[in-house]
Design a protein around this motif. Structure first.
Motif, short mmCIF file in Angstrom:
data_model
loop_
_atom_site.label_atom_id
_atom_site.label_comp_id
_atom_site.label_asym_id
_atom_site.label_seq_id
_atom_site.Cartn_x
_atom_site.Cartn_y
_atom_site.Cartn_z
N GLU A 167 21.07 18.76 -15.01
CA GLU A 167 21.61 19.52 -16.15
C GLU A 167 21.51 21.03 -15.94
OE1 GLU A 167 23.97 18.18 -18.87
OE2 GLU A 167 23.15 20.19 -18.92
N GLN A 168 22.48 21.72 -16.53
CA GLN A 168 22.41 23.19 -16.57
C GLN A 168 21.79 23.64 -17.90
OE1 GLN A 168 23.07 25.63 -14.62
NE2 GLN A 168 24.44 24.92 -12.99
N ASN A 169 22.06 22.86 -18.95
CA ASN A 169 21.54 23.23 -20.27
C ASN A 169 20.09 22.76 -20.39
OD1 ASN A 169 23.98 24.35 -21.64
ND2 ASN A 169 24.77 22.36 -20.99
N ALA A 170 19.21 23.59 -19.88
CA ALA A 170 17.81 23.18 -19.74
C ALA A 170 17.16 22.84 -21.07
CB ALA A 170 17.02 24.28 -19.04
N PHE A 171 17.48 23.63 -22.10
CA PHE A 171 16.81 23.41 -23.38
C PHE A 171 17.14 22.02 -23.93
CE2 PHE A 171 16.37 23.63 -27.97
CZ PHE A 171 15.09 24.17 -28.09
N GLU A 172 18.45 21.69 -23.96
CA GLU A 172 18.87 20.39 -24.47
C GLU A 172 18.32 19.26 -23.60
OE1 GLU A 172 20.55 19.36 -27.04
OE2 GLU A 172 21.34 21.21 -27.91
N ALA A 173 18.37 19.47 -22.29
CA ALA A 173 17.92 18.42 -21.37
C ALA A 173 16.42 18.15 -21.56
CB ALA A 173 18.20 18.83 -19.94
N LEU A 174 15.64 19.23 -21.67
CA LEU A 174 14.20 19.05 -21.85
C LEU A 174 13.87 18.43 -23.21
CD1 LEU A 174 12.87 22.37 -20.26
CD2 LEU A 174 12.59 20.06 -19.36
N SER A 175 14.75 18.65 -24.17
CA SER A 175 14.51 18.10 -25.51
C SER A 175 14.56 16.58 -25.51
CB SER A 175 15.55 18.63 -26.50
OG SER A 175 15.49 20.02 -26.54
N VAL A 176 15.38 15.99 -24.64
CA VAL A 176 15.48 14.52 -24.64
C VAL A 176 14.74 13.89 -23.46
CG1 VAL A 176 17.68 14.44 -25.87
CG2 VAL A 176 17.68 14.50 -23.38
N ALA A 177 14.43 14.70 -22.43
CA ALA A 177 13.85 14.11 -21.21
C ALA A 177 12.35 13.84 -21.39
CB ALA A 177 14.06 15.05 -20.03
N ASP A 178 11.83 12.94 -20.56
CA ASP A 178 10.39 12.68 -20.54
C ASP A 178 9.71 13.56 -19.51
OD1 ASP A 178 10.19 10.22 -22.35
OD2 ASP A 178 11.84 9.74 -21.00
N ARG A 179 10.36 13.67 -18.36
CA ARG A 179 9.79 14.53 -17.31
C ARG A 179 10.90 15.36 -16.69
NH1 ARG A 179 7.80 12.60 -12.88
NH2 ARG A 179 8.83 10.57 -12.98
N ALA A 180 10.51 16.44 -16.01
CA ALA A 180 11.52 17.32 -15.42
C ALA A 180 11.06 17.84 -14.06
CB ALA A 180 11.79 18.49 -16.35
N TYR A 181 12.03 18.09 -13.22
CA TYR A 181 11.81 18.74 -11.92
C TYR A 181 12.67 20.00 -11.92
CZ TYR A 181 9.66 14.44 -10.20
OH TYR A 181 8.84 13.37 -10.01
#
Lengths: 251, 297
Positions: A193-207
């Protein structure tokens, strides 16, 4: 479910775009891959899917090395679903025909059953199933892409920038649909994802990737709350006086 | 004049088969085959080799189909490692290599002299009965080929071919094996082209390497593009139109009082000019591809 071990990859004779990436993703979680343009996010996803063969390291699915397995074999034998970045819904076909494109390998009764389930889950598609896909909004087209990948009941779903080109409202709708898939099916979802805020809002973990390497990894909620992360990727307040050393490297 | 029209109609049907074959590849599967003429050549040389070895026409068509399927498999194998444009060039190169082989391996193919005296399919029937029977066979073959192509391309298989043509990466990500799809399409197209070549050899009664020059491939391309790529009826209409235009070029030459050597040049101009006009001003051809619609099966 998915394990990426020290993967190096690139295109043609060019340099390595991915320079030793490690990543894991389990069933029932959304893992998002973030980072600036050109950092290798999409290449990593293509490597997992099989469009790009790793030059080194290994990609495993359910404990088996699938680095050299072709994309269509992963779809059939490892139950992988892939939603590409570009809008590739066929406007001249009906919504139903678009969804059924993903069901070629299913027996007809199973195909019909899965189709009915999907229509029940996505009423916005159900109400337009006999209409041409050109009648759909941007968000509905993305939902249609998801439905097309979901009809074959994948265990692993790879999403390449599902919010690309969508308005904020539609983006929210699409991310809500992705979270619902995880909650309902326990699927393993890996999303670039480019939209980090939205992606982090629904994701459990991130790289977070930088220059082909993993710069930061962690729980999405932690990264979302990190002031330095907010400053670098989310347009938030300035970073603390002493940012995390790895964040400093990324900036 | 009547027999002349029968002759032109037979040739139009045979080119119609070749046009359908190429249309299946380029119009539906997106396979830019510049070596189409060699698939036709497999049929002509199947008939010629069977005749040389006194094996009979059944062996001839079987040989032609086997040759064509082998060449199609080789084309498909090349496609695994090459992009679409490079693959097109490679098919042209393979076709030229095979034509040169046919030109030089006299022990098998008759070399540059070719093989003559191949019997007519319906024996020495009195005129115009013989040519009329050949025309009947050609029309039946063309209708059968059209029906087969129509069945294939209006099914979900046809949708898969179009998906491969438009979005190959998406097709692979939905579980379609592109290598298998390409191989199957090429093989079906090869059988159609070989059937055309076999009947051609028994109609003209002569087979030679000059029938396999690359300009023949581009003539078939012109038929498909002018008729309408991605539409079977368009491919047939393109073949019939071009064949009749070609047939009447000598009359135009006579009317204009031009020397005989202008005929070949005028035909080439028709192919090149027709291609150019349609590529620039009517890319969809005379009968455009039908987009969308209900699929069977």
């Amino acid at each position: 479910m998915i394990r990426v071990n020290n993967v190096r990859a690139g295109y043609g004779d060019g340099p390595d775009i991915l320079q030793g990436i490690d990543l894991t993703a389990s069933g029932g979680e959304i893992v998002t891959i973030l980072g600036p343009n050109g950092c290798g996010k999409s290449t990593l996803l293509k490597c997992i899917a099989g469009f790009v063969r790793p030059r080194g390291g290994a990609v495993e699915m359910e404990g088996r090395d699938v680095s050299a397995v072709a994309v269509h074999d992963k779809v059939k034998h490892h139950r992988m679903g892939f939603v590409p970045q570009t809008d590739n819904v066929f406007s001249t076909l009906t919504v139903a025909d678009n969804v059924l494109l993903g069901a070629r390998h299913l027996p007809v009764p199973e195909r019909n059953e899965r189709y009915a389930e999907l229509m029940a889950q996505y009423p916005s598609l159900a109400s337009k199933q006999e209409r041409k896909a050109s009648a759909l909004s941007g968000g509905e087209r993305q939902i249609l892409s998801l439905a097309r990948a979901l009809i074959s009941t994948p265990k692993v779903l790879l999403l390449d920038e599902p919010s690309a080109g969508l308005s904020p409202l539609m983006m929210h709708e699409v991310f809500a649909a992705i979270a619902a898939i995880r909650d309902r099916t326990g699927m393993c979802i890996v999303m670039v994802e480019q939209n980090a805020f939205e992606a982090l809002s629904v994701a459990d973990r991130a790289y977070v990737l930088s220059l082909g390497k993993v710069a930061i990894e962690g729980r999405a909620a932690d990264l979302l709350a990190d002031p330095a992360m907010r400053h670098l990727y989310l347009g938030g307040e300035p970073p603390p006086a002493e940012p995390h050393p790895r964040l400093a490297a990324v900036s | 004049m009547f027999e002349f029209l029968i002759h032109v109609s037979i040739m139009a049907c045979l080119y119609g088969l070749l046009s359908l074959s190429l249309n299946l590849q380029v119009g539906f599967a997106g396979l830019v085959n510049f070596g189409q003429v060699i698939l036709f050549g497999c049929g002509t040389y199947g008939a010629a080799i069977a005749f040389s070895h006194q094996l009979g026409p059944v062996a001839g068509i079987a040989l032609g189909i086997v040759f064509a399927v082998v060449v199609a498999a080789a084309f498909a194998r090349l496609g695994r490692n090459l992009g679409a444009d490079y693959w097109g060039i490679a098919t042209l190169a393979v076709a030229e290599v095979l034509r040169i082989l046919a030109n030089n391996e006299a022990w098998l193919t008759g070399g540059a002299q070719g093989v003559s005296g191949i019997p007519l399919l319906f024996g020495d029937k009195p005129r115009p009965m013989g040519p009329l029977m050949t025309l009947g066979l050609c029309v039946a073959l063309l209708i059968a080929a059209w029906w087969l192509c129509q069945r294939l391309t209006t099914s979900r298989y046809g949708l898969a071919l179009k998906l491969m043509r438009e979005e190959p990466q998406l097709a692979a990500s939905l579980g379609y094996d592109l290598a298998v799809l390409k191989t199957q399409t090429l093989m079906v197209a090869a059988v159609l082209a070989a059937a055309s070549g076999f009947v051609f050899a028994h109609y003209i009664t002569f087979v030679g390497p000059d029938q396999l020059v690359s300009s023949e491939t581009f003539l078939i391309w012109a038929m498909v593009i002018i008729g309408g790529s991605g539409n079977h009826l368009g491919a047939i209409v393109g073949a019939i139109l071009m064949q009749f235009l070609f047939a009447f070029v000598p009359f135009v030459k006579d009317a204009l009082g031009l020397p005989s050597e202008y005929v070949a040049a005028m035909r080439l101009t028709l192919v090149g000019g027709g291609l150019l006009v349609f590529l620039m001003w009517r890319t969809q051809g005379l009968i455009p591809e039908r987009i969308g619609g209900k699929q069977n099966g």
